[in-house]
Design an enzyme around this catalytic site. Sequence first.
Site, mmCIF file in Angstrom:
data_model
loop_
_atom_site.group_PDB
_atom_site.id
_atom_site.type_symbol
_atom_site.label_atom_id
_atom_site.label_comp_id
_atom_site.label_asym_id
_atom_site.label_seq_id
_atom_site.Cartn_x
_atom_site.Cartn_y
_atom_site.Cartn_z
ATOM 1 N N SER A 110 0.860 -1.184 0.000
ATOM 2 C CA SER A 110 0.000 0.000 0.000
ATOM 3 C C SER A 110 0.890 1.226 0.000
ATOM 4 C CB SER A 110 -0.890 0.005 1.239
ATOM 5 O OG SER A 110 -0.114 0.366 2.369
ATOM 6 N N LYS A 111 0.255 2.391 0.006
ATOM 7 C CA LYS A 111 1.024 3.644 -0.076
ATOM 8 C C LYS A 111 2.030 3.795 1.058
ATOM 9 C CE LYS A 111 -1.778 6.419 -3.052
ATOM 10 N NZ LYS A 111 -3.038 7.121 -3.080
ATOM 11 N N ARG A 112 1.759 3.112 2.168
ATOM 12 C CA ARG A 112 2.700 3.195 3.290
ATOM 13 C C ARG A 112 4.082 2.692 2.883
ATOM 14 N NH1 ARG A 112 1.878 -0.467 6.948
ATOM 15 N NH2 ARG A 112 0.391 -1.569 5.633
#
Length: 465
Positions: A239-241
């Site tokens: 994910s964007k993390r």
Amino acid sequence: MSDLRVRFAPSPTGYLHIGGARTALFNYLLAKKEQGTYVLRIEDTDVERSTQESVDAILDAMNWLGLSCDEGPFYQTERFDLYRLKVQQLLDEGKAYRCYCLPEDLDAKREEAMKQGRKPKYDGTCRNRQDQPDAPFVVRFALPDPNGEVCFVDRIKGPITVRNEELDDLIIQRTDGTPTYNFVVVIDDAEMGMTLVIRGDDHINNTPRQIHLYRALGYEVPQFAHVPMILGADKKRLSKRHGATSVMDYKEQGFLPEAMINYLVRLGWSHGDEEIFSMDELIEKFTIDAVGRSAGVFNPEKLLWLNSHYIKASDPATLAKLLLPFLAKQGIDTTGGPDVLAVIKGLQERSSTLVQMAEGAAFYYAEQPEFDVKAAAKFLIEENRNLFNELKTALEACSRYDETNLEPALNSVIQKLGLKFGKVAQPLRAALTGGAPSPGIYELLEVLGKERVIKRIDNALNRLK
Ligand code: GLU
């Protein structure tokens, strides 16, 4: 041509995700390898969430990666007539029915089932109703044989069996008349003649339902290959993390499409311990059998490493075209400056991305280099006045700026002042670059050329403290 027909079928509800790009790549490679056909289909039936912007973003990304399709792009929203016909067919054959249940009632039943620890599924209230009230309805597929099961052999995951009682009567048409994903994907994959469906394993739970639909509609069932998902370093779903997940973000960060392709393919596929593959090699070597069953782990350092490799291996003229927008973004104007190809040659060895390369090019094109604090403090000192003056004289007298002629010029200064090579080259390099990373001193002098070199030495002389 072989009979193999595969497709990539993105929903245009956002940018092209790393995972989607990998699915597209696997489809593309297999089609090329087996001389089959690779189809692109835009699954835009969810009209609320689909946007033209996303369609464009996906097409741009596919284009950038070089994954051009043999057929398409097809748009599902242009095929609504066909889907309506198929809904009617199933209704006529008693394989589908209108369901008038209200969403709030269904929610309540679902909650009740969860409370009792039962799997929430549609209870079949409208399955056998004969009336047709004048009220909104959805159309549900009547799942056949509640005691049966559905089996298929996934080309990656192996044999899979699901009991029909695990499944429920799927909605195939919403109240607004639009068809749903599981229904149209079957119609399109069948009507477009897909022989193998390669997609992310987030769809594996849909496959048994889809197989029932293939059979109900009288279609042949294709083969399936469900590709494991991509995880971040912490083994959680990417994910964007974990950094950028949009393919085009990587373009913007200065990655080359070759690096991206090479990186994506290794997220789940391997060929011995080889790491570097050109597109042609991939087409030759790719097989579904070598796609692993476990999730790929996203590793930004490896992507960077591959990018450095492809930057080094690229031809400077190709890089020059790719570099232009990055130079522009950093406000670097190359007109009247040193030869761009020569600058690029010097930067290829030390740039991991095109952004870095543009940063590295800045000092070449600046009127005068910007000195970093350290370089200024160390080299722009009064003690160096004599050295800079001698350098200026020697380099002014040097007629041709190539190593053969520059070496004796620098040596004359070294000898005259009784200094070591580094004690001459380092201050000179600082005067020319301001302290930025740069190639060897002769290459640097050659690329800048006499006029700029003298101007930069003058500039250093004026700034001595
Ligand atoms: N449109 C679906 C998605 O983007 C893919 C469907 C499929 O490959 O079957 O998730």
